[in-house]
Write an enzyme that holds these catalytic residues in place. Structure first.
Site, PDB file in Angstrom:
ATOM      1  CG  ASP A 172      -1.811  -1.178   1.318  1.00  0.00           C
ATOM      2  OD1 ASP A 172      -1.305  -2.306   1.229  1.00  0.00           O
ATOM      3  OD2 ASP A 172      -3.029  -1.001   1.512  1.00  0.00           O
ATOM      4  CG  ASN A 174      -4.331   3.486   1.740  1.00  0.00           C
ATOM      5  OD1 ASN A 174      -3.943   2.351   1.932  1.00  0.00           O
ATOM      6  ND2 ASN A 174      -5.546   3.879   2.086  1.00  0.00           N
ATOM      7  CG  HIS A 234      -9.474   3.588   1.979  1.00  0.00           C
ATOM      8  ND1 HIS A 234     -10.576   4.034   2.664  1.00  0.00           N
ATOM      9  CD2 HIS A 234      -8.582   3.161   2.914  1.00  0.00           C
ATOM     10  CE1 HIS A 234     -10.372   3.886   3.970  1.00  0.00           C
ATOM     11  NE2 HIS A 234      -9.181   3.356   4.151  1.00  0.00           N
ATOM     12  CG  HIS A 264      -6.761  -3.623   4.820  1.00  0.00           C
ATOM     13  ND1 HIS A 264      -7.289  -2.389   4.508  1.00  0.00           N
ATOM     14  CD2 HIS A 264      -7.336  -3.998   5.994  1.00  0.00           C
ATOM     15  CE1 HIS A 264      -8.155  -2.028   5.457  1.00  0.00           C
ATOM     16  NE2 HIS A 264      -8.195  -2.986   6.377  1.00  0.00           N
TER      17      HIS A 264
END
Length: 266
Positions: free
Chosen positions: A8, A40, A69, A177
């Site tokens: 991420d 992100n 997201h 995540h």
């Protein structure tokens, strides 16, 4: 076939780490496909923009995956259907969700399927990732045996369950995540590579990429707090490298990678 997967990307620091270090890492690792989770990547630490997507691709990324997201920056609705190298979790509701949940990448005449799925334990109750993965993978086997999955999930048990369920059916299941790289990279008995979480790319001295103060205050007083991305201090880049046999699709090796700003790349 060698795949470089990077966990991420968080905020401006994460994007900067990709732009600064990915070319150097690719010289060292020599991957044929580079996959990055970008859910992100905006300055607020949620979602992705077209400008950031182009920056990641310009830095040498081949596929960008997403997660819970995916829709946090509404701009994505304007461009996700226009590119086949930006994928969101496949198990979002099928008929009403834009974008796609997998893509195919040509690697010297061989196809690599890159899949994106999201877990349901402690997360949104999306469609069943297990049955949908089974169905999709069965269809993809007529095209390729080389299949990589970014499984964006909270629970370590759900990530391992997915990997064991698909052991021997796909090449690799790598979790994202939770933003903390795990120390369990391994080959499962039927030669599917597995890593519970690849980790994050962004601020090394924050808490999952966020400023620590607001996170700590939430634990202390149990009141809602606005989390902000930490943009100062050291950066970190986390991920893994997976080697796959082109014919069988079986993984032959998996190892984690982790770089920080204070580590030499010379």
């Amino acid at each position: 076939m060698r795949i470089l997967f990077i966990g991420d990307v968080v905020g401006d620091k994460g994007v900067s780490m990709i732009k600064t270090y990915l070319p150097k890492i690719k010289q060292d690792v020599k991957p044929q496909v580079t996959i990055v989770n970008g859910e992100n990547a905006t300055s607020m630490g949620r979602g992705i923009s077209l400008a950031i997507y182009k920056q990641l691709m310009g830095a040498g990324v081949d596929v960008v995956t997403l997660g819970n997201h995916a829709w946090s920056n509404n701009e994505i609705l304007e461009f996700i259907d226009k590119t086949n190298r930006l994928i969101r979790p496949y198990n979002f509701p099928k008929d009403v969700t834009p974008g796609r949940g997998y893509t195919l990448v040509n690697v010297n005449g061989k196809q690599l399927a890159v899949l994106n799925f999201q877990g349901r334990v402690f997360m949104d109750n999306l469609d069943d990732p297990f049955s949908l993965a089974d169905e999709l993978i069965s269809r993809l086997h007529s095209t390729t045996n080389c299949i990589f999955m970014d499984f964006h999930a909270e629970a370590t048990s759900e990530k391992l369950a997915m990997a064991k369920y698909l052991d021997g059916k796909i090449s690799a299941v790598v979790g994202t995540h939770t933003h903390v790289q795990t120390n369990d990279a391994r080959l499962l008995p039927q030669k599917t590579a597995f890593l519970t979480d690849a980790g994050m790319t962004g601020p090394a001295d924050g808490m999952l990429g966020m400023k620590p103060d607001s996170v700590i205050s939430r634990f202390l007083n149990q009141r809602p707090a606005r989390f902000q991305v930490l943009e100062t201090g050291r950066g970190i880049l986390s991920g893994c490298v997976v080697d796959i046999d082109n014919q069988s699709g079986h993984a032959t090796a998996i190892k984690t990678i982790l770089y920080t700003d204070d580590q030499s790349f010379d």
